[in-house]
Each structure stands twice: as structure tokens, then as C-alpha cells.
Design a protein around this motif. Sequence first.
Motif, mmCIF file in Angstrom:
data_model
loop_
_atom_site.group_PDB
_atom_site.id
_atom_site.type_symbol
_atom_site.label_atom_id
_atom_site.label_comp_id
_atom_site.label_asym_id
_atom_site.label_seq_id
_atom_site.Cartn_x
_atom_site.Cartn_y
_atom_site.Cartn_z
ATOM 1 N N VAL A 177 -3.284 3.974 11.579
ATOM 2 C CA VAL A 177 -4.271 3.298 11.253
ATOM 3 C C VAL A 177 -3.689 2.432 10.211
ATOM 4 O O VAL A 177 -4.284 1.019 10.255
ATOM 5 C CB VAL A 177 -5.378 4.144 10.242
ATOM 6 N N PHE A 178 -2.477 2.833 9.758
ATOM 7 C CA PHE A 178 -1.613 1.154 8.648
ATOM 8 C C PHE A 178 -0.711 0.686 9.345
ATOM 9 O O PHE A 178 -1.207 -0.581 9.166
ATOM 10 C CB PHE A 178 -0.431 1.805 8.045
ATOM 11 N N THR A 179 -0.838 1.180 11.092
ATOM 12 C CA THR A 179 0.098 0.264 11.703
ATOM 13 C C THR A 179 -1.023 -0.610 13.008
ATOM 14 O O THR A 179 -0.678 -1.840 12.903
ATOM 15 C CB THR A 179 0.640 0.995 12.670
ATOM 16 N N ASP A 180 -1.677 -0.235 12.325
ATOM 17 C CA ASP A 180 -3.244 -1.243 13.185
ATOM 18 C C ASP A 180 -3.717 -1.965 12.543
ATOM 19 O O ASP A 180 -4.178 -3.271 12.336
ATOM 20 C CB ASP A 180 -4.929 0.002 13.612
ATOM 21 N N ALA A 210 5.243 -4.368 2.410
ATOM 22 C CA ALA A 210 6.591 -3.929 1.461
ATOM 23 C C ALA A 210 6.899 -1.999 2.147
ATOM 24 O O ALA A 210 5.507 -1.643 1.898
ATOM 25 C CB ALA A 210 6.106 -3.692 -0.087
ATOM 26 N N VAL A 211 7.740 -1.392 2.085
ATOM 27 C CA VAL A 211 8.359 -0.571 2.440
ATOM 28 C C VAL A 211 9.000 0.566 1.637
ATOM 29 O O VAL A 211 9.861 0.353 1.104
ATOM 30 C CB VAL A 211 9.112 -0.719 4.775
ATOM 31 N N PHE A 212 8.498 2.147 1.859
ATOM 32 C CA PHE A 212 9.414 2.661 0.952
ATOM 33 C C PHE A 212 10.915 2.843 1.512
ATOM 34 O O PHE A 212 10.663 3.183 3.336
ATOM 35 C CB PHE A 212 8.732 3.824 1.023
ATOM 36 N N ALA A 213 12.237 3.005 1.319
ATOM 37 C CA ALA A 213 13.188 2.444 1.929
ATOM 38 C C ALA A 213 13.871 3.868 2.123
ATOM 39 O O ALA A 213 12.679 5.372 1.930
ATOM 40 C CB ALA A 213 14.219 2.553 0.502
ATOM 41 N N LYS A 214 14.348 4.231 3.915
ATOM 42 C CA LYS A 214 13.969 5.582 4.456
ATOM 43 C C LYS A 214 15.494 5.199 5.210
ATOM 44 O O LYS A 214 15.810 4.091 5.390
ATOM 45 C CB LYS A 214 13.194 6.218 4.913
ATOM 46 N N THR A 215 16.538 6.454 5.641
ATOM 47 C CA THR A 215 17.921 6.220 6.188
ATOM 48 C C THR A 215 17.346 6.873 8.356
ATOM 49 O O THR A 215 17.913 7.008 8.352
ATOM 50 C CB THR A 215 18.661 7.141 5.886
ATOM 51 N N THR A 216 15.624 7.388 8.113
ATOM 52 C CA THR A 216 15.452 7.990 9.291
ATOM 53 C C THR A 216 13.904 7.858 9.477
ATOM 54 O O THR A 216 12.935 7.549 8.245
ATOM 55 C CB THR A 216 15.618 9.798 9.407
ATOM 56 N N ASP A 217 13.400 8.462 10.774
ATOM 57 C CA ASP A 217 11.967 7.972 10.782
ATOM 58 C C ASP A 217 10.816 8.592 9.526
ATOM 59 O O ASP A 217 10.486 8.169 8.884
ATOM 60 C CB ASP A 217 11.181 7.841 12.168
ATOM 61 N N TYR A 263 0.859 -0.742 0.014
ATOM 62 C CA TYR A 263 -0.050 0.111 -0.488
ATOM 63 C C TYR A 263 0.650 1.431 -0.249
ATOM 64 O O TYR A 263 1.379 1.814 1.575
ATOM 65 C CB TYR A 263 -1.122 0.454 1.364
ATOM 66 N N GLU A 264 0.437 1.539 -1.535
ATOM 67 C CA GLU A 264 1.872 2.744 -1.459
ATOM 68 C C GLU A 264 1.366 4.458 -1.111
ATOM 69 O O GLU A 264 -0.128 4.439 -1.121
ATOM 70 C CB GLU A 264 2.579 2.834 -2.728
ATOM 71 N N ASN A 265 1.737 5.306 -1.269
ATOM 72 C CA ASN A 265 1.814 6.515 -1.975
ATOM 73 C C ASN A 265 0.155 7.083 -0.536
ATOM 74 O O ASN A 265 -0.661 7.981 -0.277
ATOM 75 C CB ASN A 265 0.992 6.758 -2.961
ATOM 76 N N LEU A 266 0.405 6.403 0.943
ATOM 77 C CA LEU A 266 -0.665 7.056 1.773
ATOM 78 C C LEU A 266 0.205 8.461 2.142
ATOM 79 O O LEU A 266 1.513 8.818 2.566
ATOM 80 C CB LEU A 266 0.203 5.886 3.775
ATOM 81 N N ARG A 267 -0.345 8.378 3.662
ATOM 82 C CA ARG A 267 -0.023 10.029 3.886
ATOM 83 C C ARG A 267 0.243 10.327 5.793
ATOM 84 O O ARG A 267 -0.241 9.056 5.935
ATOM 85 C CB ARG A 267 -1.377 10.643 4.128
ATOM 86 N N VAL A 290 6.926 8.873 6.459
ATOM 87 C CA VAL A 290 6.401 8.945 7.625
ATOM 88 C C VAL A 290 5.122 8.213 8.042
ATOM 89 O O VAL A 290 4.796 7.514 9.541
ATOM 90 C CB VAL A 290 5.681 10.685 7.819
ATOM 91 N N ALA A 291 4.838 7.372 6.674
ATOM 92 C CA ALA A 291 3.432 6.310 6.919
ATOM 93 C C ALA A 291 3.191 5.593 7.663
ATOM 94 O O ALA A 291 2.791 4.274 7.756
ATOM 95 C CB ALA A 291 2.188 6.865 5.186
ATOM 96 N N GLN A 292 4.355 4.990 7.485
ATOM 97 C CA GLN A 292 4.548 3.744 7.177
ATOM 98 C C GLN A 292 5.891 3.907 8.498
ATOM 99 O O GLN A 292 7.252 4.029 8.410
ATOM 100 C CB GLN A 292 5.517 3.361 6.443
ATOM 101 N N ASP A 293 5.411 3.174 10.101
ATOM 102 C CA ASP A 293 6.724 2.522 11.355
ATOM 103 C C ASP A 293 7.580 1.358 11.022
ATOM 104 O O ASP A 293 6.340 0.575 11.570
ATOM 105 C CB ASP A 293 5.355 2.874 12.373
ATOM 106 N N TYR A 294 8.291 1.826 10.492
ATOM 107 C CA TYR A 294 9.086 0.847 10.527
ATOM 108 C C TYR A 294 8.784 0.221 11.751
ATOM 109 O O TYR A 294 8.949 -1.993 11.767
ATOM 110 C CB TYR A 294 10.393 1.403 10.025
ATOM 111 N N ALA A 295 9.108 0.185 12.757
ATOM 112 C CA ALA A 295 9.607 -1.541 13.788
ATOM 113 C C ALA A 295 8.066 -1.210 14.124
ATOM 114 O O ALA A 295 8.067 -2.966 14.722
ATOM 115 C CB ALA A 295 9.986 -0.645 15.673
ATOM 116 N N ALA A 296 6.899 -0.463 14.415
ATOM 117 C CA ALA A 296 5.501 -1.534 14.460
ATOM 118 C C ALA A 296 5.753 -1.760 13.786
ATOM 119 O O ALA A 296 4.859 -3.477 13.421
ATOM 120 C CB ALA A 296 4.509 -0.123 14.627
#
Length: 384
Positions: free
Chosen positions: A189-192, A211-218, A179-183, A226-232
Motif C-alpha cells: 500500500v505504501f508502494t501504491d 525518504a527511505v531507510f538505508a539498507k544493504t538487502t531488500d 513516512y517512517e516506522n511503517l510495517r 521491509v515496508a520500503q520497496d526500493y525498486a518500486a
Amino acid sequence: MPTTEQARSRRSAARGPGAAHRLRTARRIGGSLWFLALIALSVVLVVVVMTPRPPGPAQPAPLVVASLPFWNSDKGTDMVVQHQHLVNEVSPWMYGLAPDGSLTTQYPREQTAQVADHIERLRRANIPIVPSLANITNGLWAYEPVATVLHDPVKRRAHVAEIVELVKRENYAGIDIDYENLRAGDRQVFTDFVTELGRELDAEGKTLSVAVFAKTTDRGYDERNVAQDYAAIGRAADEVRLMGYDFHWSTSPPGSIAPITWIREVVDYTRTQIPPERIVLGVPLYGYDWVDGHGTSVTWLQAFRLATEHRVRPNYDTASQSPWFRYTDADGREHEVWFENAASAKAKFEVARGSGIRGVYLWMYGYEDTDTWKELGNSFPARR
């Protein structure tokens, strides 16, 4: 006062004539006991050192996933089946969302029989199938259908149930959520959603991949990150697939699709948020041909043919570990092409292997450099 020698004679006389002998005997026995004790201790230490330690928790086997877009399912299936000894999971990119958020297929209806045949071939090869579900509606990325589902708890539960039912009905090994292009406001709610879906799939013994977008900070570089909480997500999913590509994309200036320095930074950061045994690095096998400010996606074979047709020799940028070249078309327009080949893929395979993450997935546009499979086997030897 008696001398020292006189005192010693008096103590000896007081003990009686056998006292000195008994004392010498005791000393000899005591020395022998100490010697035996040292031998026993040495034996114990040798046994402890030589005894193998009980095995710790079993580490999951390295994972190699082939992602098959439906528009290349024919050629892609051929290549996966041919190299089935190197692949232990396959993800046909084939499901999307209807405008109301319900599940649908992405491929045209006339391809139904063809896709079913490819799925059957993959099953006969005994490769676990974890199809991808993306928020694609009518052929385009769409925000509203998925946002409506995520923000309504009742619809979200129904969505989870529909996905689980699909996996069970089709006897898939699991599902991959793309699920891409979330805000930014969708983060919780995506974590939920992934938490609820992970719990339900786990109860059925099925795999959840996200699947998550690659990033080097939260925060990353925009709202999608931002919409993708890596840890969760890492707590909820069995596999977290890092989209290690499109550092340069169709509307950016020309450049490497996945520069190796960026890949290392992304993997290093992700390991601080997600257990490494759940991280799977996406490796692109495609490129872009930029002209007039816009890039068109190309396969390795198309890039090779363009270079051959225009009689140019591709360069290899060692800093990014990426091949590229320029050519001028018949209308006098200058093109710049960056793409991926076996050498650039190898560099990414080695980052994944060396960092101790779970493995890699190949994002296959089709007609990749055939030597890529050899390099894959060198980095992740056959496992089936």
C-alpha cells in the motif's frame, strides 16, 4: 605439347600487335583506381572519426539539498542563503499529519510568521522548495494516522489530492515524503501511495521525493526496511533520499553515526535497485552524546564546546571516518560523543560523487562545522 613460352607467344599473337599494350594500360588504370579507392576510404574514415557524435540524453545536474528542521529554521535559513550557490534545492521539515490523517504543520502556531518569513527568504534566493511531510502527529512519530490513510483506497486518493493541492497552492517545486516506522504489511500500500502521488505530481510538473531507510538487502534489518520497496519507489519518485545516518542512534551503544564502510555498502546496494540519477545520499551534520545507555543529539558546535570545556582532544576513527571523544561530567559519569565534522562529511560527499548518484542532502540539526561548506563546494562545485 607446346612449352609454356610457346603458349604465351600464341596467346599474344592471337590478340594482335596492340594487345600487349592494351593489357599493360588496363593494369595501370586498374592500379590507379584501387589507389584512388583507398584514398577515398581513408577520407571517409577520417570524417567519421572526426565528426562529433550527437549528444545522448542529458544527465541531470548534481543535486545538493539542504534539509531544514523547523526548530532550526532561523540559523538554517541563514546558512542556506549564504551558500545558495552550492544548494539547488531546500526541504523545510515542516508538515505532519493530524490524528485523522489530514495534513497539518509541525511547528507551533506562534512560529507561523517566522516560518513564513524564512520561506520567503528562500524564494528570494531562487532556491526550489520541496518541503518534507512526515508522519509526525502532535510532535511524535505516529503509525495509526498514516496506516489508516494507506490501507483505505478512498482515503489514500483523498490524501494524494490534498498533498497535490498543498504543493500547487503554495507554489512549491514538489514534496518530500518521510513516512517512517511503517510495517512489513504496509509494503504494497505504501508502494501504491507513492505511485499514485508520483503520477499526479508529474502531471503538474512537480517533484516527488521519498525518504527511505538505508539498507544493504531488500529485507534490511527490521520491518521499517521491509515496508520500503526500493525498486518500486525508484520507479515512482524523482528523488529517493537515502537516510545515510543513525547506524548508531540514541538507544544503541555509542559509535559512528554513519561509518563510511556502511555508507559504501548502502549506496552499492541501492544502485542495483534504483537508477543512480534518482539516488540522493543523506549526509548527517550532527552527533550523539551517550551516557548511562542513552544518547542525546548534539550539533557539531555543542560537541566542540564539550570537548573544549572538558579539555579533551577529539580522536578521528579512520575506519569509520568519524570523530569522537570521551569526557567525565561533574557527577563522575563517563560520556562518549560521536559526531560529524567537515572531514567526515567530505568522505561521504566523495562516495556520492564517485558512485555517480544524483547528489546529497544535508540533514542539518544546525550549527554544523563551517568547513563543511568548503568541502561540499570541492566535491560538488557551484552550479547556480
